[in-house]
Design a protein around this motif. Structure first.
Motif, mmCIF file in Angstrom:
data_model
loop_
_atom_site.group_PDB
_atom_site.id
_atom_site.type_symbol
_atom_site.label_atom_id
_atom_site.label_comp_id
_atom_site.label_asym_id
_atom_site.label_seq_id
_atom_site.Cartn_x
_atom_site.Cartn_y
_atom_site.Cartn_z
ATOM 1 N N GLU A 15 -38.647 40.231 37.755
ATOM 2 C CA GLU A 15 -40.048 40.136 37.352
ATOM 3 C C GLU A 15 -40.688 38.860 37.913
ATOM 4 O O GLU A 15 -41.809 38.901 38.418
ATOM 5 N N GLN A 16 -39.979 37.740 37.840
ATOM 6 C CA GLN A 16 -40.500 36.474 38.364
ATOM 7 C C GLN A 16 -40.819 36.582 39.845
ATOM 8 O O GLN A 16 -41.802 36.019 40.320
ATOM 9 N N ARG A 17 -39.971 37.299 40.567
ATOM 10 C CA ARG A 17 -40.139 37.422 42.014
ATOM 11 C C ARG A 17 -41.006 38.606 42.406
ATOM 12 O O ARG A 17 -41.265 38.829 43.575
ATOM 13 N N LYS A 18 -41.385 39.415 41.401
ATOM 14 C CA LYS A 18 -42.128 40.649 41.644
ATOM 15 C C LYS A 18 -41.330 41.588 42.548
ATOM 16 O O LYS A 18 -41.862 42.214 43.453
ATOM 17 N N TRP A 19 -40.012 41.624 42.291
ATOM 18 C CA TRP A 19 -39.094 42.472 43.051
ATOM 19 C C TRP A 19 -38.831 43.763 42.296
ATOM 20 O O TRP A 19 -38.689 43.767 41.076
ATOM 21 N N SER A 20 -38.692 44.824 43.040
ATOM 22 C CA SER A 20 -38.186 46.072 42.472
ATOM 23 C C SER A 20 -36.663 45.994 42.495
ATOM 24 O O SER A 20 -36.083 45.122 43.150
ATOM 25 N N GLN A 78 -43.282 19.041 40.382
ATOM 26 C CA GLN A 78 -42.021 19.397 41.042
ATOM 27 C C GLN A 78 -41.447 20.681 40.459
ATOM 28 O O GLN A 78 -40.985 21.555 41.200
ATOM 29 N N ALA A 79 -41.480 20.806 39.139
ATOM 30 C CA ALA A 79 -40.978 22.020 38.484
ATOM 31 C C ALA A 79 -41.812 23.219 38.893
ATOM 32 O O ALA A 79 -41.268 24.309 39.137
ATOM 33 N N LEU A 80 -43.134 23.049 39.010
ATOM 34 C CA LEU A 80 -43.998 24.140 39.446
ATOM 35 C C LEU A 80 -43.663 24.561 40.875
ATOM 36 O O LEU A 80 -43.557 25.755 41.168
ATOM 37 N N CYS A 81 -43.476 23.581 41.758
ATOM 38 C CA CYS A 81 -43.118 23.885 43.151
ATOM 39 C C CYS A 81 -41.809 24.665 43.218
ATOM 40 O O CYS A 81 -41.701 25.650 43.952
ATOM 41 N N LEU A 82 -40.834 24.231 42.450
ATOM 42 C CA LEU A 82 -39.540 24.913 42.435
ATOM 43 C C LEU A 82 -39.679 26.328 41.891
ATOM 44 O O LEU A 82 -39.120 27.276 42.441
ATOM 45 N N SER A 83 -40.450 26.485 40.843
ATOM 46 C CA SER A 83 -40.666 27.800 40.257
ATOM 47 C C SER A 83 -41.359 28.730 41.245
ATOM 48 O O SER A 83 -40.967 29.891 41.412
ATOM 49 N N LEU A 84 -42.388 28.227 41.905
ATOM 50 C CA LEU A 84 -43.095 29.034 42.900
ATOM 51 C C LEU A 84 -42.179 29.386 44.073
ATOM 52 O O LEU A 84 -42.172 30.516 44.557
ATOM 53 N N PHE A 85 -41.408 28.421 44.522
ATOM 54 C CA PHE A 85 -40.499 28.635 45.648
ATOM 55 C C PHE A 85 -39.492 29.741 45.339
ATOM 56 O O PHE A 85 -39.253 30.614 46.160
ATOM 57 N N THR A 86 -38.918 29.706 44.142
ATOM 58 C CA THR A 86 -37.897 30.697 43.804
ATOM 59 C C THR A 86 -38.484 32.086 43.602
ATOM 60 O O THR A 86 -37.749 33.069 43.631
ATOM 61 N N SER A 87 -39.812 32.171 43.420
ATOM 62 C CA SER A 87 -40.425 33.488 43.273
ATOM 63 C C SER A 87 -40.699 34.152 44.624
ATOM 64 O O SER A 87 -41.078 35.319 44.676
ATOM 65 N N LEU A 88 -40.493 33.423 45.706
ATOM 66 C CA LEU A 88 -40.738 33.954 47.048
ATOM 67 C C LEU A 88 -39.538 34.745 47.566
ATOM 68 O O LEU A 88 -38.406 34.514 47.150
ATOM 69 N N SER A 89 -39.809 35.627 48.509
ATOM 70 C CA SER A 89 -38.714 36.320 49.189
ATOM 71 C C SER A 89 -37.986 35.314 50.078
ATOM 72 O O SER A 89 -38.497 34.210 50.327
ATOM 73 N N GLN A 90 -36.823 35.687 50.575
ATOM 74 C CA GLN A 90 -36.069 34.774 51.437
ATOM 75 C C GLN A 90 -36.862 34.424 52.693
ATOM 76 O O GLN A 90 -36.866 33.274 53.131
ATOM 77 N N GLU A 91 -37.558 35.383 53.247
ATOM 78 C CA GLU A 91 -38.365 35.133 54.442
ATOM 79 C C GLU A 91 -39.510 34.167 54.120
ATOM 80 O O GLU A 91 -39.785 33.228 54.870
#
Length: 107
Positions: A15-20, A78-91
């Motif tokens: 859900e965080q990553r908006k992944w199926s 910093q926590a926000l940046c990390l949270s946003l980063f981990t929600s991204l796809s690997q690419e």
């Protein structure tokens, strides 16, 4: 002590990553049918399966079971940046890293 349900954590990370579940199956190398059955029938993942899922999410087993552990000592930004980063796809993560590296060279 609050027990973490691995299946709920997998759902939360998707859900965080908006992944199926299909996207997770591709990222982790676990067949979609296996993943879907595990989550729908509430079958707990084995350790090797959990390791593959963590690799797919780009996190460690420790981060899986202790999601806030790495946020201790970070500023809110910093926590926000990390949270946003981990929600991204690997690419997208690779693109973000390239952008940040480019920014740091121009400072």
């Amino acid at each position: 002590m609050n027990e973490l349900n691995p299946l709920d954590r997998i759902r939360e990370l998707c859900e965080q990553r908006k992944w199926s579940y299909y996207q997770l199956s591709k990222a982790s190398g676990i067949p979609y049918s296996t993943l879907n059955t595990m989550l729908n029938k509430e079958n707990m993942p084995s350790l090797p399966t959990l390791q593959k899922l963590c690799q797919g999410f780009g996190i460690s087993i420790v981060e899986f079971f202790e999601p806030d552990r790495n946020l201790q000592g970070l500023t809110k930004d910093q926590a926000l940046c990390l949270s946003l980063f981990t929600s991204l796809s690997q690419e997208e993560q690779q693109l973000a890293l390239a952008y940040l590296k480019g920014l740091s060279r121009t400072l």
